[in-house]
Design a protein around this motif. Structure first.
Motif, PDB file in Angstrom:
ATOM      1  N   THR A  64       0.906  -1.022  -0.037  1.00 36.21           N
ATOM      2  CA  THR A  64       0.198  -0.293  -0.234  1.00 36.21           C
ATOM      3  C   THR A  64       0.943   1.288   0.114  1.00 36.21           C
ATOM      4  OG1 THR A  64      -1.680  -1.153   1.499  1.00 36.21           O
ATOM      5  CG2 THR A  64      -1.788   1.228   1.177  1.00 36.21           C
ATOM      6  N   TYR A  65       0.682   2.162  -1.109  1.00 29.85           N
ATOM      7  CA  TYR A  65       1.496   3.415  -1.299  1.00 29.85           C
ATOM      8  C   TYR A  65       0.785   4.299  -1.714  1.00 29.85           C
ATOM      9  CZ  TYR A  65       2.202   1.734  -5.977  1.00 29.85           C
ATOM     10  OH  TYR A  65       1.906   1.036  -7.159  1.00 29.85           O
ATOM     11  N   ALA A  66       1.101   5.500  -1.840  1.00 34.93           N
ATOM     12  CA  ALA A  66       0.577   6.662  -2.494  1.00 34.93           C
ATOM     13  C   ALA A  66       1.378   7.275  -3.641  1.00 34.93           C
ATOM     14  CB  ALA A  66       0.314   7.729  -1.664  1.00 34.93           C
TER      15      ALA A  66
ATOM     16  N   THR B 144      -3.102  13.509  -5.252  1.00 36.81           N
ATOM     17  CA  THR B 144      -2.654  12.300  -4.917  1.00 36.81           C
ATOM     18  C   THR B 144      -3.821  11.228  -4.600  1.00 36.81           C
ATOM     19  OG1 THR B 144      -1.287  11.265  -3.265  1.00 36.81           O
ATOM     20  CG2 THR B 144      -2.872  12.862  -2.539  1.00 36.81           C
ATOM     21  N   MET B 145      -3.206   9.811  -4.958  1.00 36.10           N
ATOM     22  CA  MET B 145      -4.054   8.638  -4.712  1.00 36.10           C
ATOM     23  C   MET B 145      -3.138   7.483  -4.070  1.00 36.10           C
ATOM     24  SD  MET B 145      -6.002   6.863  -7.856  1.00 36.10           S
ATOM     25  CE  MET B 145      -7.154   5.760  -7.638  1.00 36.10           C
ATOM     26  N   THR B 146      -3.895   6.836  -3.120  1.00 34.94           N
ATOM     27  CA  THR B 146      -3.446   5.633  -2.479  1.00 34.94           C
ATOM     28  C   THR B 146      -3.667   4.698  -3.822  1.00 34.94           C
ATOM     29  OG1 THR B 146      -5.585   5.089  -1.598  1.00 34.94           O
ATOM     30  CG2 THR B 146      -3.864   6.055  -0.290  1.00 34.94           C
ATOM     31  N   SER B 147      -2.632   3.354  -3.574  1.00 36.73           N
ATOM     32  CA  SER B 147      -2.779   2.395  -4.505  1.00 36.73           C
ATOM     33  C   SER B 147      -3.940   1.429  -4.202  1.00 36.73           C
ATOM     34  CB  SER B 147      -1.536   1.363  -4.260  1.00 36.73           C
ATOM     35  OG  SER B 147      -1.485   0.946  -2.787  1.00 36.73           O
TER      36      SER B 147
ATOM     37  N   ILE C 266      -8.347   9.996  -2.149  1.00 36.47           N
ATOM     38  CA  ILE C 266      -7.928  10.548  -3.565  1.00 36.47           C
ATOM     39  C   ILE C 266      -7.926  12.280  -3.093  1.00 36.47           C
ATOM     40  CG2 ILE C 266      -8.399  11.658  -5.936  1.00 36.47           C
ATOM     41  CD1 ILE C 266      -9.593   8.773  -6.311  1.00 36.47           C
ATOM     42  N   ILE C 267      -7.002  13.227  -3.278  1.00 33.74           N
ATOM     43  CA  ILE C 267      -6.720  14.453  -3.017  1.00 33.74           C
ATOM     44  C   ILE C 267      -6.557  15.154  -3.943  1.00 33.74           C
ATOM     45  CG2 ILE C 267      -6.420  16.116  -1.468  1.00 33.74           C
ATOM     46  CD1 ILE C 267      -5.470  13.862   0.472  1.00 33.74           C
ATOM     47  N   TYR C 268      -7.251  16.267  -4.668  1.00 32.89           N
ATOM     48  CA  TYR C 268      -6.795  17.135  -5.467  1.00 32.89           C
ATOM     49  C   TYR C 268      -6.600  18.629  -5.086  1.00 32.89           C
ATOM     50  CZ  TYR C 268      -8.892  13.836  -8.845  1.00 32.89           C
ATOM     51  OH  TYR C 268      -9.089  12.633  -9.339  1.00 32.89           O
ATOM     52  N   ALA C 269      -5.765  19.251  -5.697  1.00 37.09           N
ATOM     53  CA  ALA C 269      -5.597  20.679  -5.404  1.00 37.09           C
ATOM     54  C   ALA C 269      -6.658  21.430  -5.820  1.00 37.09           C
ATOM     55  CB  ALA C 269      -4.291  21.129  -6.005  1.00 37.09           C
ATOM     56  N   ASP C 270      -6.838  22.669  -5.072  1.00 34.30           N
ATOM     57  CA  ASP C 270      -8.140  23.292  -5.727  1.00 34.30           C
ATOM     58  C   ASP C 270      -8.307  23.752  -7.046  1.00 34.30           C
ATOM     59  OD1 ASP C 270      -8.600  25.034  -2.363  1.00 34.30           O
ATOM     60  OD2 ASP C 270      -9.535  23.057  -3.149  1.00 34.30           O
ATOM     61  N   SER C 271      -6.949  24.200  -7.609  1.00 31.76           N
ATOM     62  CA  SER C 271      -6.756  24.731  -8.846  1.00 31.76           C
ATOM     63  C   SER C 271      -7.052  23.608  -9.889  1.00 31.76           C
ATOM     64  CB  SER C 271      -5.355  25.272  -8.842  1.00 31.76           C
ATOM     65  OG  SER C 271      -4.338  24.180  -8.796  1.00 31.76           O
TER      66      SER C 271
ATOM     67  N   ILE D 122      -7.189  11.766 -11.230  1.00 26.39           N
ATOM     68  CA  ILE D 122      -6.148  10.858 -11.160  1.00 26.39           C
ATOM     69  C   ILE D 122      -6.669   9.261 -10.836  1.00 26.39           C
ATOM     70  CG2 ILE D 122      -6.056  10.960  -8.630  1.00 26.39           C
ATOM     71  CD1 ILE D 122      -3.295  10.809  -8.356  1.00 26.39           C
ATOM     72  N   SER D 123      -5.803   8.424 -11.649  1.00 24.80           N
ATOM     73  CA  SER D 123      -6.411   6.873 -11.467  1.00 24.80           C
ATOM     74  C   SER D 123      -5.278   6.176 -11.369  1.00 24.80           C
ATOM     75  CB  SER D 123      -7.282   6.570 -12.843  1.00 24.80           C
ATOM     76  OG  SER D 123      -6.630   6.733 -13.963  1.00 24.80           O
ATOM     77  N   THR D 124      -5.545   4.657 -11.300  1.00 19.88           N
ATOM     78  CA  THR D 124      -4.688   3.674 -11.253  1.00 19.88           C
ATOM     79  C   THR D 124      -5.179   2.483 -11.621  1.00 19.88           C
ATOM     80  OG1 THR D 124      -3.022   2.574  -9.843  1.00 19.88           O
ATOM     81  CG2 THR D 124      -5.241   2.850  -8.999  1.00 19.88           C
TER      82      THR D 124
END
Length: 122
Positions: free
Chosen positions: A31-33, A50-53, A58-63, A70-72
């Protein structure tokens, strides 16, 4: 040691789309990010997403909220950043960064990809 290989940057007109890829190999833990960051000329490297494996966090910058996704693909240990409705201010070198925990801080990233250039023309 974790190796990250990025691809997918390029030149696009404002309003266009690009998809970046980041393939991880080597000593990844279960498990990683994976985070995406960008750095424009003369500016500090800034957090994008960013997203964990596992795909659970999942987190996004407001901009970039509402424009970037983001996906995996866990089977390929590859992360993607789909960038839509690109703006000239999105122009930067984009980096993927591996860490064993979720972070939005570039200083806490443990391994970096080589970077890929994204240029958006107006």
């Amino acid at each position: 040691q974790v190796q990250l290989v990025e691809s997918g940057g390029g030149l696009v007109q404002a309003g266009g789309s690009l998809r970046l890829s980041c393939a991880a190999s080597g000593g990844t833990v279960s498990t990683y990010a994976m985070g995406w960051f960008r750095q424009a000329p003369g500016k500090e490297r800034e957090f994008v997403a960013t997203m964990t494996s596992s795909g659970r966090s999942i987190i996004y910058a407001d901009s970039v909220k509402g424009r970037f996704t983001i996906s995996t693909d866990n089977a390929k240990s590859t992360f993607y950043l789909q960038m839509n409705s690109l703006k000239p201010e999105d122009r930067a070198t984009y980096y993927c960064g591996y860490s064993t925990f979720t972070t939005m801080s570039a200083s806490l990233i443990q391994y970096w990809g080589q970077g890929t250039q994204v240029t958006v023309s107006s």
